[in-house]
Design an enzyme around this catalytic site. Sequence first.
Site, PDB file in Angstrom:
ATOM      1  N   ARG A  27       0.718   2.511 -14.587  1.00 23.70           N
ATOM      2  CA  ARG A  27       1.093   3.678 -13.803  1.00 23.70           C
ATOM      3  C   ARG A  27       0.743   4.989 -14.512  1.00 23.70           C
ATOM      4  NH1 ARG A  27       4.813   2.311  -9.684  1.00 23.70           N
ATOM      5  NH2 ARG A  27       5.729   4.379  -9.718  1.00 23.70           N
ATOM      6  N   ASN A 101      12.448   9.350 -12.035  1.00 25.62           N
ATOM      7  CA  ASN A 101      11.108   9.594 -11.506  1.00 25.62           C
ATOM      8  C   ASN A 101      11.213  10.614 -10.390  1.00 25.62           C
ATOM      9  OD1 ASN A 101       9.850   7.807 -13.190  1.00 25.62           O
ATOM     10  ND2 ASN A 101       9.603   6.182 -11.675  1.00 25.62           N
ATOM     11  N   GLY A 102      10.260  11.526 -10.312  1.00 28.76           N
ATOM     12  CA  GLY A 102      10.277  12.517  -9.246  1.00 28.76           C
ATOM     13  C   GLY A 102      10.320  13.926  -9.801  1.00 28.76           C
ATOM     14  N   GLU A 488     -16.620   7.116  -2.377  1.00 26.69           N
ATOM     15  CA  GLU A 488     -15.832   6.200  -3.197  1.00 26.69           C
ATOM     16  C   GLU A 488     -16.542   5.887  -4.508  1.00 26.69           C
ATOM     17  OE1 GLU A 488     -12.874   3.454  -4.474  1.00 26.69           O
ATOM     18  OE2 GLU A 488     -12.908   5.242  -3.216  1.00 26.69           O
ATOM     19  N   LYS A 492     -14.910   6.650  -8.165  1.00 29.22           N
ATOM     20  CA  LYS A 492     -14.703   5.645  -9.206  1.00 29.22           C
ATOM     21  C   LYS A 492     -15.305   6.100 -10.535  1.00 29.22           C
ATOM     22  CE  LYS A 492     -12.096   2.992  -7.375  1.00 29.22           C
ATOM     23  NZ  LYS A 492     -11.609   4.243  -6.849  1.00 29.22           N
ATOM     24  N   GLU A 495     -13.270   9.055 -12.024  1.00 30.46           N
ATOM     25  CA  GLU A 495     -11.925   8.645 -12.420  1.00 30.46           C
ATOM     26  C   GLU A 495     -11.896   8.008 -13.797  1.00 30.46           C
ATOM     27  OE1 GLU A 495      -9.011   7.233  -8.866  1.00 30.46           O
ATOM     28  OE2 GLU A 495     -10.839   6.074  -9.075  1.00 30.46           O
ATOM     29  N   LYS A 617      -0.879   5.559 -11.000  1.00 32.07           N
ATOM     30  CA  LYS A 617      -1.226   4.584  -9.965  1.00 32.07           C
ATOM     31  C   LYS A 617      -0.646   4.955  -8.613  1.00 32.07           C
ATOM     32  CE  LYS A 617      -2.953   0.793  -8.350  1.00 32.07           C
ATOM     33  NZ  LYS A 617      -4.404   0.714  -8.129  1.00 32.07           N
TER      34      LYS A 617
END
Length: 622
Positions: A27, A101-102, A488, A492, A495, A617
């Site tokens: 994550r 979280n948040g 895409e 990729k 990223e 993630k």
Amino acid sequence: MCGIVGYVGSKQVVPLIIDGLRRLEYRGYDSAGIAVGGNGDGFALRRAPGKLRNLEEVIRQHPLEGTYGIGHTRWATHGRPTEENAHPHRDCTGRVVVVHNGIVENYLALKQELAAQGHKFVTETDTEVIAHLVEQELASGKPMPLEQAVRRAARRLNGAYAISVLCADEPDTIVVARSGPPVVVGLGEGEYFVASDVPGILHHTRNLYFLADGDVATLTRNGVALTDLDGNPIERQVQRITWDPIQAEKGGYKHFMLKEIFEQPRAIRDTTLSRVSLDSGKVFLNEMKISDEEFRRAGKINIAACGTSWHAATAGKFMIERLARVPVEVDYASEYRYRDPIADPTAIGLLITQSGETADTIAAQREMIAKGSKTIAICNVVGAMIEREAHGAIYTHAGPEIGVASTKAFTAQLVAIFLFAVHLAQTRGTISESESKALLEGLSLLPGKVSDALATADTVCEQLAKTYSTARDFLFLGRGIHYPIALEGALKLKEISYIHAEGYPAGEMKHGPNALIDETLPVVVLATRDEGNRDSQLRYEKTLSNIQEVTARSGKVIAVAIEGDEEIAQLVDHVLYVPPAPELLLPVLEVVPLQLLAYHIAVRLGCDVDQPRNLAKSVTVE
């Protein structure tokens, strides 16, 4: 943000929590911490900036034991990634401990109010105010259980939160509350778990509650009590997770991303399984609360998604409009609400998200529902928030996707949208039975063809990485349904390798991108064709013209083409071949070599493929 693991039971909690946090490393995070109780009064805390191994070293030097506790991996939003700002956070007394979280949007106002009442703050975070709010409620003059204090504190929070709270005055108890970011509660025998995602506790239990917004869960050794923010008891269905925990391990691959790239044939097969009949040519979508008549009346399909899922949505627009002959609008979910969309009760909303918990996509869904639309969710997690609020779901059955850069979830989404498009076309009578059978026959052959594409492209892409890993920029080109795949491919690469890459419609080359082309620019061109499709052949011919535009300016061209295409090999520097397929299914094959090219370039550059910098993630806050 980002990873939460908690436990109440009889086992030693430290190795259990550390193991769970490690399974949530995908994550993304920049500090970690743990709070443990059950070995004397109060809590022992250990925290460290950086990766989980730094926290493990702190624990090695200063061991701690206990039978209940909470751990957290933090992705910095408020305050630097330091030991001081790492979770868990404490109140003034040190007897209340919180992970979160948040984002607490009103934390400054709350902090000023609490500071005026004598509370001392020691971090730069928004989370610390939650610990002090709970402390304030517990010290309000009348005795109250931790559960009630957490509910009262949660009511004062604006924004998004998934919190787990301990109090030394209530040992063997964790109180959990959710509004936005996902939370799962695991059920065992005399032991109970909480996590921000399934893999964190899947090795210990497969029976889970997925909490909804406004839920509060109190975990003790005796069980789990679920209430709403008013304290009213609520019921949630226990979900049985069928993923084998081994699926979430690397299985001999160097990285999760590579493993997940090679799992795509299985993911496509599982997403198709039991949903099609090759004999009748029918598609069956059983998890729908939308009638055939409503599908026939639909005046428009509104799709909202983020990132990679938006690329799947954009490709899906071509599928749905071509087959079902109904207009489709595609929006970035983060922008949907802010353009004040026009109400259309006959429109059907389609939300696409791997996690089912993406905050912007859920917000777009709620806007669609408020405008009178029924919604369908395409997601990979059974029981996720977006599915619970939808009128139907198409699960992708890709299994757990650990790598931050989505691969198998993307191709499974393309297949799910294709199934939806065929089903909608059959319901609306826009394709014949023979056309349906031909489309589904093509789909049934797709897993084998993806396997062939993987076998062909892996070694070639590894070789190409040696040549092009030093490039500073890449350009990806495609026409029609293949343009989203160009986007895409560019995503990729940027990223995971941090190389600047841009996807562009091939027909727009003369409107700007031609200025970039020189001998240092690699240009990846999607130049496949379906020989039985006249429009596809015309698109291919125009794409060859675009290739010649690039080579005339000394650009280096890497083409993705159909096996046996010798013509294109004479025009370009390199060819990545994929098997033939119907036009609407070619995107699933085309993206495979693009994923592998990005992967091998990133590995050659020494990048952290599974956990790219600055990315997470599941984006559960706006």
